[in-house]
Design an enzyme around this catalytic site. Structure first.
Site, PDB file in Angstrom:
ATOM      1  N   CYS A 191       3.114   6.795  10.801  1.00 54.80           N
ATOM      2  CA  CYS A 191       3.014   7.379   9.455  1.00 54.80           C
ATOM      3  C   CYS A 191       4.220   8.245   9.114  1.00 54.80           C
ATOM      4  CB  CYS A 191       1.714   8.166   9.294  1.00 54.80           C
ATOM      5  SG  CYS A 191       0.249   7.174   9.602  1.00 54.80           S
TER       6      CYS A 191
ATOM      7  N   ALA B  19      -7.513   2.331   9.291  1.00 51.22           N
ATOM      8  CA  ALA B  19      -7.456   1.783  10.649  1.00 51.22           C
ATOM      9  C   ALA B  19      -7.916   2.887  11.601  1.00 51.22           C
ATOM     10  CB  ALA B  19      -6.041   1.339  10.987  1.00 51.22           C
TER      11      ALA B  19
ATOM     12  N   HIS C 292      -1.728  -1.858  13.711  1.00 51.11           N
ATOM     13  CA  HIS C 292      -3.080  -2.399  13.821  1.00 51.11           C
ATOM     14  C   HIS C 292      -3.137  -3.276  15.060  1.00 51.11           C
ATOM     15  CE1 HIS C 292      -3.822  -0.953   9.856  1.00 51.11           C
ATOM     16  NE2 HIS C 292      -3.128  -1.879   9.237  1.00 51.11           N
TER      17      HIS C 292
ATOM     18  N   ARG D 170       0.848  -1.192   0.000  1.00 53.66           N
ATOM     19  CA  ARG D 170       0.000   0.000   0.000  1.00 53.66           C
ATOM     20  C   ARG D 170       0.883   1.241   0.000  1.00 53.66           C
ATOM     21  NH1 ARG D 170       1.150   2.095   4.798  1.00 53.66           N
ATOM     22  NH2 ARG D 170       1.242   0.780   6.663  1.00 53.66           N
TER      23      ARG D 170
END
Length: 236
Positions: free
Chosen positions: A191, A175, A95, A88
């Site tokens: 991130c 998420a 998660h 991705r």
């Protein structure tokens, strides 16, 4: 254009197993699109929306920096967490239990062929859901996902997003921290963003637990409205 979307509840499921499951659905849609084009068949392509909860796992997008994972292999095992590099967009994310993870596997030819719009719509379904709880979610310029307190010293992320698309077919997704254990975020630079923190709905509302099924219903309600979709619930 087929606007029917099969909603599949996967429960608590290993990340890699779910990734493989997504990939099967994703490739089947791609194969049908190729067949339609080759044979001028005109067979409607299906769409799916998966809800899942993962055991503790860290994932790194194809443009991510492994340096944003702050744990060694040994420490990952001690935390009972796994790690995967995946296909991705985006950097590293976490998660785990207490999150709603949503994976729309859509043929955007059935809706609109605009990835930017697709990402903004995913953000919007979360923003609208948060608003129903009196939480003001917003976007942060240049940073995909949903945030609180943007423009203040207390900016914090409540929903991470990363998608893959090929021939307008999507996979991966979002998420959403609902009752998440935020301590697991201490072991990454979420991130790849160093100057902001993360949060969860239960923390913002000052409660032990938020009703996850109720939140899912609200997410789907807003998904139906924005995508003009018809949801079909399917047992998986």
């Amino acid at each position: 254009m087929n606007k029917k979307v099969e909603l599949r509840e996967l429960g608590l499921k290993d990340f890699n197993e779910t990734w493989e499951y997504q990939d099967v659905l994703f490739k089947a849609i791609l194969d049908l699109k190729i067949k339609n084009r080759r044979e001028d068949a005109g067979v409607p392509t299906p769409n799916y929306f998966l809800f899942v909860e993962h055991p503790h796992v860290y994932t790194l997008g194809k443009s991510g920096d492994i340096g944003n994972l702050l744990l060694s292999e040994k420490e990952l095992k001690e935390k009972k967490a796994t790690f995967y590099k995946i296909n991705r967009g985006g950097d590293i994310t976490y998660h785990g239990p207490g999150q709603i993870v949503g994976y729309p596997i859509l043929d955007l030819d059935n809706f609109f062929t605009d990835i930017h719009k697709y990402l903004r719509f995913l953000e919007e379904i979360v923003i609208l859901t948060l608003a129903e709880y009196g939480i003001e979610g917003t976007r942060s310029e240049g940073e995909t996902g949903v945030w609180l307190g943007v423009g203040t010293p207390f900016a914090r992320k409540i929903c991470a997003m990363g998608v893959r698309a090929s021939r307008w077919v999507t996979m991966h997704g979002f998420a959403f921290n609902v009752n998440a254990n935020l301590g697991y975020f201490d072991h990454i630079v979420p991130c790849g963003i160093k100057d902001k923190t993360v949060t969860s709905m239960n923390v913002e509302l000052g409660v032990d637990k938020v009703n996850v099924e109720e939140v899912k219903e609200k997410l789907i309600k807003h998904f139906i409205t924005l995508f003009e979709a018809e949801i079909i619930k399917v047992r998986s």
